[in-house]
Design a protein around this motif. Structure first.
Motif, PDB file in Angstrom:
ATOM      1  N   VAL A  91       0.837  -1.197   0.000  1.00 14.16           N
ATOM      2  CA  VAL A  91       0.000   0.000   0.000  1.00 14.16           C
ATOM      3  C   VAL A  91       0.873   1.250   0.000  1.00 14.16           C
ATOM      4  CG1 VAL A  91      -1.741   1.318   1.279  1.00 14.16           C
ATOM      5  CG2 VAL A  91      -1.904  -1.182   1.176  1.00 14.16           C
ATOM      6  N   ARG A  92       1.908   1.239   0.832  1.00 17.64           N
ATOM      7  CA  ARG A  92       2.749   2.435   0.977  1.00 17.64           C
ATOM      8  C   ARG A  92       3.565   2.726  -0.274  1.00 17.64           C
ATOM      9  NH1 ARG A  92       4.671   2.887   7.300  1.00 17.64           N
ATOM     10  NH2 ARG A  92       2.605   2.497   8.198  1.00 17.64           N
ATOM     11  N   LEU A  93       4.016   1.707  -0.963  1.00 21.22           N
ATOM     12  CA  LEU A  93       4.758   1.949  -2.200  1.00 21.22           C
ATOM     13  C   LEU A  93       3.828   2.345  -3.333  1.00 21.22           C
ATOM     14  CD1 LEU A  93       7.343   1.946  -3.877  1.00 21.22           C
ATOM     15  CD2 LEU A  93       7.086  -0.540  -4.144  1.00 21.22           C
ATOM     16  N   PHE A  94       2.670   1.720  -3.398  1.00 19.28           N
ATOM     17  CA  PHE A  94       1.752   1.970  -4.512  1.00 19.28           C
ATOM     18  C   PHE A  94       1.382   3.439  -4.652  1.00 19.28           C
ATOM     19  CE2 PHE A  94      -2.672   2.584  -5.894  1.00 19.28           C
ATOM     20  CZ  PHE A  94      -2.593   2.086  -7.188  1.00 19.28           C
ATOM     21  N   THR A  95       1.097   4.109  -3.544  1.00 22.27           N
ATOM     22  CA  THR A  95       0.588   5.472  -3.666  1.00 22.27           C
ATOM     23  C   THR A  95       1.627   6.449  -4.214  1.00 22.27           C
ATOM     24  OG1 THR A  95       1.064   5.955  -1.334  1.00 22.27           O
ATOM     25  CG2 THR A  95      -1.141   5.131  -1.867  1.00 22.27           C
ATOM     26  N   THR A  96       2.898   6.106  -4.123  1.00 20.57           N
ATOM     27  CA  THR A  96       3.931   6.902  -4.792  1.00 20.57           C
ATOM     28  C   THR A  96       4.057   6.499  -6.255  1.00 20.57           C
ATOM     29  OG1 THR A  96       5.182   7.298  -2.756  1.00 20.57           O
ATOM     30  CG2 THR A  96       6.377   7.521  -4.827  1.00 20.57           C
ATOM     31  N   LEU A  97       4.084   5.207  -6.524  1.00 22.57           N
ATOM     32  CA  LEU A  97       4.238   4.751  -7.910  1.00 22.57           C
ATOM     33  C   LEU A  97       3.097   5.232  -8.795  1.00 22.57           C
ATOM     34  CD1 LEU A  97       5.545   1.073  -7.542  1.00 22.57           C
ATOM     35  CD2 LEU A  97       6.867   3.183  -7.858  1.00 22.57           C
ATOM     36  N   VAL A  98       1.873   5.246  -8.282  1.00 24.54           N
ATOM     37  CA  VAL A  98       0.737   5.611  -9.122  1.00 24.54           C
ATOM     38  C   VAL A  98       0.769   7.091  -9.488  1.00 24.54           C
ATOM     39  CG1 VAL A  98      -0.996   6.244  -7.374  1.00 24.54           C
ATOM     40  CG2 VAL A  98      -1.702   5.028  -9.461  1.00 24.54           C
ATOM     41  N   ARG A  99       1.508   7.887  -8.729  1.00 27.25           N
ATOM     42  CA  ARG A  99       1.658   9.318  -9.017  1.00 27.25           C
ATOM     43  C   ARG A  99       2.936   9.631  -9.793  1.00 27.25           C
ATOM     44  NH1 ARG A  99      -1.406   8.464  -4.868  1.00 27.25           N
ATOM     45  NH2 ARG A  99      -3.011   9.983  -4.229  1.00 27.25           N
TER      46      ARG A  99
END
Length: 344
Positions: free
Chosen positions: A229-237
């Protein structure tokens, strides 16, 4: 909403210095035993978020994966804010319908008059008193997993399993330092040297993540965890804002095959991509950071169609929800407008 309706929000870059995040958050916790005076109770609190914010996006995802919608209502701020506070400009009359306030700062000031630190999302607010309880986003999502268990949906995943917590914490610490916060250290660097240090650490860590994820589907173990969850929100941006706006431009996410496939795998998992509002993301960064983008022009791209291309990551094995099940569809009131999504 036009960009002209918002005041310049001030500088985010301090000339000659590296960016340092203020991490002195309100550390009060909502727990099953109520040790801080705030016990877990359905309907007692409201989670205030902004879909633009990666830290708030974590809480939106975790709440949805765990099925806490019925126990914890959610208020959504608009994508931009002025000098004073995040605002509820998406709601009729610009007022949150549950808390009855136009600005998130009102909840902070209700508990701490003259509160001088950042008015940040996500924030848990006690509905009856209108007072903020906590804005400690890192602890908040862990508590949703561990303290709100009684109210999880049937089939909710174990996002913070006890036997993996040390590894999840270790991975999350590196990801925060070099990636989640690393992109900000690039974007808000006040000197060439500070920028280059952050840039090197960011892409070194992305290379490390590429190696780790080349042989396993998820960051820790064989199921989704808090670390993903924590990595995804950076990658998606990343391609929408960090690559250009924050000068994180060695490569786009779409040019890093392993991370791009990993991010698509998560995006296409219920509870992840259906929480993402690309319009809000772009408007926030390009409108609010006027010292980086004084024209406040919001880019039209990138093309989002690739987010829906199958990732092929299931070949690595793993079970997204372990012994659990995917969450159902989002609540009707919480569906991201289609035109703001990859399907738009």
């Amino acid at each position: 909403m036009t960009t002209e309706s918002h005041e310049t929000t001030g500088a985010y870059v301090t000339p000659g210095q590296e960016f340092t995040r203020d991490t002195a958050y309100i550390q009060t916790r909502v727990t099953a035993d109520g040790r801080d005076g705030y016990p877990v109770e359905p309907g007692r609190y409201r989670l205030v978020v902004a879909r633009a914010c990666p830290w708030a996006n974590r809480a939106i995802i975790v709440r949805r994966l765990l099925g806490l919608e019925g126990a914890l209502s959610m208020g959504v701020c608009g994508p931009t804010h002025d000098r004073r506070s995040w605002t509820f400009d998406l709601d009729p009359g610009g007022v949150d319908p549950v808390l009855g306030i136009p600005r998130l700062q009102d909840a902070y000031f209700a508990r701490f008059p003259g509160y001088e630190r950042g008015i940040t999302v996500p924030a848990l607010v006690e509905v009856a008193t209108g007072q903020v309880v906590t804005n400690d986003y890192a602890q908040l999502t862990l508590d949703l997993s561990t303290q709100w268990r009684e109210h999880h949906r049937d089939g909710a995943p174990e996002l913070y399993p006890e036997h993996l917590r040390d590894e999840i914490d270790a991975v999350a610490k590196l990801v925060f330092r070099d990636v989640n916060n690393g992109v900000y250290k690039c974007g808000f660097a006040g000197s060439q040297a500070a920028y280059e240090r952050a840039y090197t650490r960011l892409f070194d860590r992305l290379d490390w993540l590429t190696q780790r994820l080349s042989t396993q589907r998820y960051l820790v173990g064989d199921t989704l965890t808090e670390a993903d969850v924590r990595l995804f929100t950076t990658l998606v941006r990343f391609d929408a804002v960090y690559h250009g706006h924050f000068k994180c431009n060695r490569q786009k996410l779409t040019e890093m095959p392993v991370l791009w496939a990993y991010a698509r795998d998560l995006f296409q998992t219920p509870g992840f991509g259906d929480t993402v509002d690309f319009d809000h993301i772009k408007r926030h960064y390009y409108v609010v950071h006027t010292d980086l983008n004084p024209t406040q022009i919001v880019p039209s791209g990138p093309d989002l169609a690739g987010w829906l291309v199958p990732s092929g990551r299931e070949a690595l094995g793993g079970r997204p929800f372990g012994d659990g099940t995917p969450p159902g569809p989002p609540l009707a009131a919480e569906i991201v407008p289609r035109e703001h999504t990859a399907a738009g």
